[in-house]
Design an enzyme around this catalytic site. Structure first.
Site, PDB file in Angstrom:
ATOM      1  N   ASN A 292       0.851  -1.198   0.000  1.00  0.00           N
ATOM      2  CA  ASN A 292       0.000   0.000   0.000  1.00  0.00           C
ATOM      3  C   ASN A 292       0.881   1.240   0.000  1.00  0.00           C
ATOM      4  O   ASN A 292       1.451   1.615   1.014  1.00  0.00           O
ATOM      5  CB  ASN A 292      -0.921  -0.009   1.218  1.00  0.00           C
ATOM      6  CG  ASN A 292      -1.972   1.094   1.164  1.00  0.00           C
ATOM      7  OD1 ASN A 292      -1.869   2.034   0.373  1.00  0.00           O
ATOM      8  ND2 ASN A 292      -2.991   0.974   1.992  1.00  0.00           N
ATOM      9  N   ASP A 294      -0.279   4.304  -1.311  1.00  0.00           N
ATOM     10  CA  ASP A 294      -1.097   5.522  -1.335  1.00  0.00           C
ATOM     11  C   ASP A 294      -2.407   5.264  -0.597  1.00  0.00           C
ATOM     12  O   ASP A 294      -3.399   4.832  -1.196  1.00  0.00           O
ATOM     13  CB  ASP A 294      -1.376   5.938  -2.776  1.00  0.00           C
ATOM     14  CG  ASP A 294      -2.198   7.222  -2.867  1.00  0.00           C
ATOM     15  OD1 ASP A 294      -2.459   7.844  -1.812  1.00  0.00           O
ATOM     16  OD2 ASP A 294      -2.595   7.593  -3.991  1.00  0.00           O
ATOM     17  N   ASP A 298      -7.639   3.920  -0.731  1.00  0.00           N
ATOM     18  CA  ASP A 298      -7.919   2.627  -0.122  1.00  0.00           C
ATOM     19  C   ASP A 298      -9.367   2.172  -0.280  1.00  0.00           C
ATOM     20  O   ASP A 298      -9.632   0.980  -0.437  1.00  0.00           O
ATOM     21  CB  ASP A 298      -7.570   2.657   1.372  1.00  0.00           C
ATOM     22  CG  ASP A 298      -6.071   2.554   1.605  1.00  0.00           C
ATOM     23  OD1 ASP A 298      -5.324   2.397   0.615  1.00  0.00           O
ATOM     24  OD2 ASP A 298      -5.648   2.638   2.772  1.00  0.00           O
ATOM     25  N   ASP A 340      -1.515  -0.995  -4.222  1.00  0.00           N
ATOM     26  CA  ASP A 340      -1.738  -0.139  -5.391  1.00  0.00           C
ATOM     27  C   ASP A 340      -0.453   0.026  -6.197  1.00  0.00           C
ATOM     28  O   ASP A 340       0.605  -0.524  -5.856  1.00  0.00           O
ATOM     29  CB  ASP A 340      -2.283   1.226  -4.958  1.00  0.00           C
ATOM     30  CG  ASP A 340      -1.495   1.853  -3.818  1.00  0.00           C
ATOM     31  OD1 ASP A 340      -0.265   1.623  -3.756  1.00  0.00           O
ATOM     32  OD2 ASP A 340      -2.102   2.563  -2.989  1.00  0.00           O
ATOM     33  N   ARG A 491      -0.266 -11.005 -20.819  1.00  0.00           N
ATOM     34  CA  ARG A 491      -0.647 -12.358 -20.425  1.00  0.00           C
ATOM     35  C   ARG A 491      -2.144 -12.460 -20.677  1.00  0.00           C
ATOM     36  O   ARG A 491      -2.920 -11.604 -20.263  1.00  0.00           O
ATOM     37  CB  ARG A 491      -0.306 -12.591 -18.962  1.00  0.00           C
ATOM     38  CG  ARG A 491      -0.743 -13.956 -18.400  1.00  0.00           C
ATOM     39  CD  ARG A 491      -2.089 -13.871 -17.712  1.00  0.00           C
ATOM     40  NE  ARG A 491      -2.399 -15.074 -16.935  1.00  0.00           N
ATOM     41  CZ  ARG A 491      -3.573 -15.304 -16.360  1.00  0.00           C
ATOM     42  NH1 ARG A 491      -4.561 -14.417 -16.478  1.00  0.00           N
ATOM     43  NH2 ARG A 491      -3.784 -16.407 -15.664  1.00  0.00           N
ATOM     44  N   ASP A 493      -5.735 -14.183 -20.231  1.00  0.00           N
ATOM     45  CA  ASP A 493      -6.503 -15.000 -19.304  1.00  0.00           C
ATOM     46  C   ASP A 493      -7.477 -15.902 -20.061  1.00  0.00           C
ATOM     47  O   ASP A 493      -8.108 -15.486 -21.037  1.00  0.00           O
ATOM     48  CB  ASP A 493      -7.290 -14.082 -18.358  1.00  0.00           C
ATOM     49  CG  ASP A 493      -8.148 -14.849 -17.380  1.00  0.00           C
ATOM     50  OD1 ASP A 493      -7.574 -15.494 -16.479  1.00  0.00           O
ATOM     51  OD2 ASP A 493      -9.387 -14.817 -17.525  1.00  0.00           O
ATOM     52  N   GLU A 524      -2.599 -18.243 -20.676  1.00  0.00           N
ATOM     53  CA  GLU A 524      -2.889 -19.085 -19.517  1.00  0.00           C
ATOM     54  C   GLU A 524      -3.488 -20.414 -19.987  1.00  0.00           C
ATOM     55  O   GLU A 524      -4.698 -20.614 -19.984  1.00  0.00           O
ATOM     56  CB  GLU A 524      -3.862 -18.382 -18.561  1.00  0.00           C
ATOM     57  CG  GLU A 524      -4.115 -19.176 -17.286  1.00  0.00           C
ATOM     58  CD  GLU A 524      -5.465 -18.881 -16.659  1.00  0.00           C
ATOM     59  OE1 GLU A 524      -5.653 -19.263 -15.493  1.00  0.00           O
ATOM     60  OE2 GLU A 524      -6.334 -18.290 -17.313  1.00  0.00           O
ATOM     61  N   ASP A 591      -3.488 -18.416  -8.560  1.00  0.00           N
ATOM     62  CA  ASP A 591      -4.487 -19.468  -8.733  1.00  0.00           C
ATOM     63  C   ASP A 591      -4.097 -20.783  -8.066  1.00  0.00           C
ATOM     64  O   ASP A 591      -4.849 -21.755  -8.148  1.00  0.00           O
ATOM     65  CB  ASP A 591      -4.714 -19.738 -10.223  1.00  0.00           C
ATOM     66  CG  ASP A 591      -5.589 -18.680 -10.886  1.00  0.00           C
ATOM     67  OD1 ASP A 591      -6.480 -18.137 -10.206  1.00  0.00           O
ATOM     68  OD2 ASP A 591      -5.376 -18.392 -12.070  1.00  0.00           O
TER      69      ASP A 591
END
Length: 763
Positions: A292, A294, A298, A340, A491, A493, A524, A591
């Site tokens: 985190n 920044d 949030d 982030d 990549r 999916d 993938e 995964d």
């Protein structure tokens, strides 16, 4: 689901099968020649003894092989009794992901099927008239269901599966080379690499003759029945070539066919390698759980979460948690922690110190979840991660450090907050985007997977209609936009879920490579699927088939060295050498369970055993020394634990104040070795030997590096190749020769002495 295509009974073009006795039925149209056959062992052959040899044209097959090596044929059959009414017989086994495949009935009533499978043991069972056979050993009126079965094993459900041993027919000789298949002629490491598959020709010498020059070929891979030979040559614009097999007393010249006698290659048709990949170390980042940087953004994820839109969510609400808060039932998808892009920027020094040269981001575009695979807007950086300004800064800084960055592209499905899907939801058939999706009924409730096609039945993931040209163009524009923005690849999916995947990815690849030839395209696909690696679709697959099915199983002690030797043969024999060098070599990811958990280290909160840590060190020794790019899932280098079976706890935020020093130091060591040994940046691997728990292989075109691993708890004595070798590690240099003791659960990297001296590894 694992799949293997059922191979038909047709033979293979450009394959010749020769009976061991070299029967006179071979084509002898030109008679016996008395042209000199060169048999010296030098790199470029010179004239030596003259001998007779025979011209063989591979297009004139005497006996067609049913399967192309490295796969061998296995026939299944079922013969019913005369009083049985059989209308359907299927076979399922571990060689085809246990998906049933129908047999076909011959005129005599026998049902048969042919599969092409890697050599070794196959486990299988029949389905008769749609019902699973319970016990393959006795369920055909007390007799075996398959009379060819060679054994049986419990199926885990109170029944028995059958076993068969598969190998290539020992009486057959074959020589296989296909000029337009990159498995046989590949562009790798700025050279051409030619391969010839032969039966076990024992001590024969094999030559590649290119434009009149003779090159001695080298053994790369082998089993009891076949050998894969290779030779690297300069990258000519065009080449004309053939092969010579020298048996000592006689020889063969292997030509293409009598009309077009020679094999030919043209540089314009070669599958171009993305060269930066083979030298890189990769790192996968799941942004919400990395760091985190920044706190001001949030709560943005909670504001756009899919649960606010899903009308079937049952009142569930997203939550925001502190970085070290407990996992909840929403952890997979709707529990946010605040990681982030600013956090990644803040940790670039850390990644650089680890030797990382490629960052792969899980989805960073506007979505309705923590994982990001339910896209709302492909052209908008998700506010919970930042904006284009911080992304631009991050990419520029990464590039300044020599790092490449690739993004996660999700072309199959979107989220229920996707702008076009929301328009369909509101306006039904009147929506201009109605045909962007496959709608079964309207009106519908958001989240109702029965109302529209969606990914695996999840109503939150409506499937796009790729038969619509507008959809295809939209997705193509997305990929090109972010490559233009500064990403170095993508990549993809769930690529095989896309409608008409073959043509979709052919078009996408053409568009990308025309503008960005060095962009890396990785898909993938979890299984060994070489049909997607021919230069028409992808540069690489996420190599779970290597990382999890072979290397992890070995490190966990579930496979021994002899099994892995066969597995590595099967893997590398089916992909081009250039593709091996571009391997996306991942073992654990968002995964899967954490690899230390897979190796017995326990779940989050556990204290890993010494044995599990040793197994992990063995595993990463192999991951960092096979061809291609080792890819680390964030935090694995710190010894993080987590089971995918418990709300995907493998995705829990990295606790930066915790680390197992021994694990981290092992990653640093292997990173140093990968970056400082040039042979490990090549695309070639050559198997050396296996014996029980031990596996070994060479790296480099002159076998400059030897990797040895032992997955037994006890030490083993290993006989080294002739000469002096240097144990490679930073901070030490140990010369060894003769025999070497390989400790239990250990991997070791050695450099040939003269090579180590040339690299300055030893004085």
């Amino acid at each position: 689901m694992r799949r293997r295509d059922l191979i038909t009974l047709t033979g293979l073009l450009l394959t010749v099968a020769l009976i061991l006795t070299l029967s006179p039925t071979l084509n002898r149209g030109q008679g016996v020649n008395t042209t000199p056959l060169f048999t010296t062992t030098t790199e470029t052959a010179t004239q030596a003894s003259l001998k007779y040899f025979e011209d063989v044209y591979v297009s004139l097959m005497i006996e067609q092989l049913k399967c192309r090596p490295p796969k061998a044929p296995v026939y299944f059959r079922f013969t019913p009794f005369s009083n049985e009414t059989i209308y359907r017989v299927s076979v399922a086994g571990d060689f085809a992901g246990w998906a049933p495949h129908d047999m076909f009935m011959l005129d005599n009533g026998t049902w048969v099927a042919l599969f092409c499978v890697p050599p070794g043991t196959v486990v299988y069972k029949y389905l008769i008239n749609g019902a699973w056979v319970r016990d393959m050993s006795s369920d055909h009126y007390g007799l075996p269901v398959d009379p060819d079965a060679q054994g049986y094993v419990d199926d885990g459900f109170g029944g028995k599966n059958a076993l068969r041993q598969v190998s290539f027919p020992s009486e057959t000789r074959f020589f296989i080379h296909i000029e337009d298949d990159p498995v046989y002629l590949s562009l790798a490491d700025e050279m051409l690499v030619a391969r010839l598959f032969t039966s076990n020709v024992r001590d024969a010498s094999v030559y590649l003759v290119v434009n009149g020059e003779y090159y001695r070929m080298k053994k790369q891979l082998w089993t009891d029945y076949t050998i894969v030979w290779y030779r690297e040559i300069p990258l000519y614009e065009t080449i004309q070539y053939y092969f010579i097999i020298d048996f000592g007393t006689h020889g063969l010249r292997i030509f293409k066919d009598p009309v077009d006698k020679y094999f030919n290659g043209n540089a314009t048709s070669f599958f171009k390698q993305v060269s930066w990949v083979r030298e890189a170390i990769g790192y996968q980042i799941f942004p919400d759980r990395f760091y985190n940087g920044d706190p001001s953004n949030d709560l943005r994820g909670n504001e756009t979460d899919e649960l606010w839109l899903n009308e079937l969510a049952g009142g569930a609400k997203p939550i925001f948690s502190g970085w070290s808060d407990p996992i909840t039932s929403l952890h997979c998808c709707h529990q946010y922690f605040g990681g982030d892009l600013a956090g990644v920027l803040a940790k670039l020094d850390y990644l650089e110190s680890l030797g990382v040269k490629m960052i792969y981001f899980n989805p960073i575009f506007l979505s309705g979840s923590a994982h990001g695979y339910d896209t709302y807007d492909y052209f908008l950086i998700d506010p919970k991660y930042g904006n284009e300004t911080i992304l631009r800064t991050l990419l520029d800084e990464a590039h300044r450090r020599g790092m490449k960055v690739i993004f996660d592209f999700v072309p199959n499905h979107v989220g229920i907050g996707f702008w076009a899907f929301r328009d369909v939801y509101r306006n039904g058939p009147q929506s201009p985007y109605w045909n962007w999706f496959i709608i079964k009924k309207w009106p519908f409730k958001l989240g109702d997977g029965a109302a529209y096609e969606c990914w695996w039945g999840f109503g939150s993931l409506p499937k796009l209609n790729h038969s619509n040209p507008e959809v295809k163009q939209y997705l193509f524009n997305v990929a090109l936009y972010w490559l233009e923005f500064g990403f170095d690849g993508l990549r993809i999916d769930a690529p095989l879920e896309v409608l008409d995947a073959d043509n979709f990815y052919r078009e996408l690849r053409t568009l990308i490579k025309e503008r960005y030839p060095d962009a890396y395209i990785v898909a993938e696909i979890w299984t060994l699927s070489p049909e997607w690696l021919k230069g028409r679709h992808f540069d690489s697959l996420m190599n779970y088939a290597l990382g999890r099915d072979i290397l992890l199983q070995y490190a966990a002690g579930k496979k021994n060295g002899d099994q892995v030797f066969r597995d590595l043969y099967n893997y590398y024999a089916q992909i081009p050498v250039g593709v091996a060098g571009m391997g996306f070599n991942i073992i654990g990811s968002h995964d899967t369970s954490r690899i230390l958990t897979d190796l017995g280290g326990g779940r989050i909160g556990s204290t890993p055993t010494n044995e599990s840590i040793r197994r992990l060190k063995l595993l990463i020794t192999l991951q960092f020394t096979v061809p291609g790019m080792p890819v680390i899932f964030q935090g694995d280098e710190r010894g993080i634990l987590g089971s995918s079976r418990y709300y995907d706890e493998q995705r829990y935020p990295i606790q930066w104040d915790r680390m197992i020093p021994e694990v981290y130091e092992a990653y640093l060591r292997m990173s140093w070795i990968k970056r400082n040994i040039p042979a490990l940046k090549t695309s070639i691997i050559s198997l050396y030997a296996s014996n029980g728990s031990v596996i070994s292989f060479f790296r480099g075109y002159d076998n400059e590096v030897l990797v040895i691993a032992n997955n037994d708890l006890d030490s083993k004595v290993f006989t080294l190749p002739a000469g002096k070798w240097v144990v490679v590690s930073y901070g030490e240099a140990r010369i060894v020769e003769g025999e070497l003791v390989i400790e239990g659960l250990a991997g070791i990297v050695l450099a040939r002495y003269d090579y180590a001296v040339s690299l300055g590894l030893i004085g």
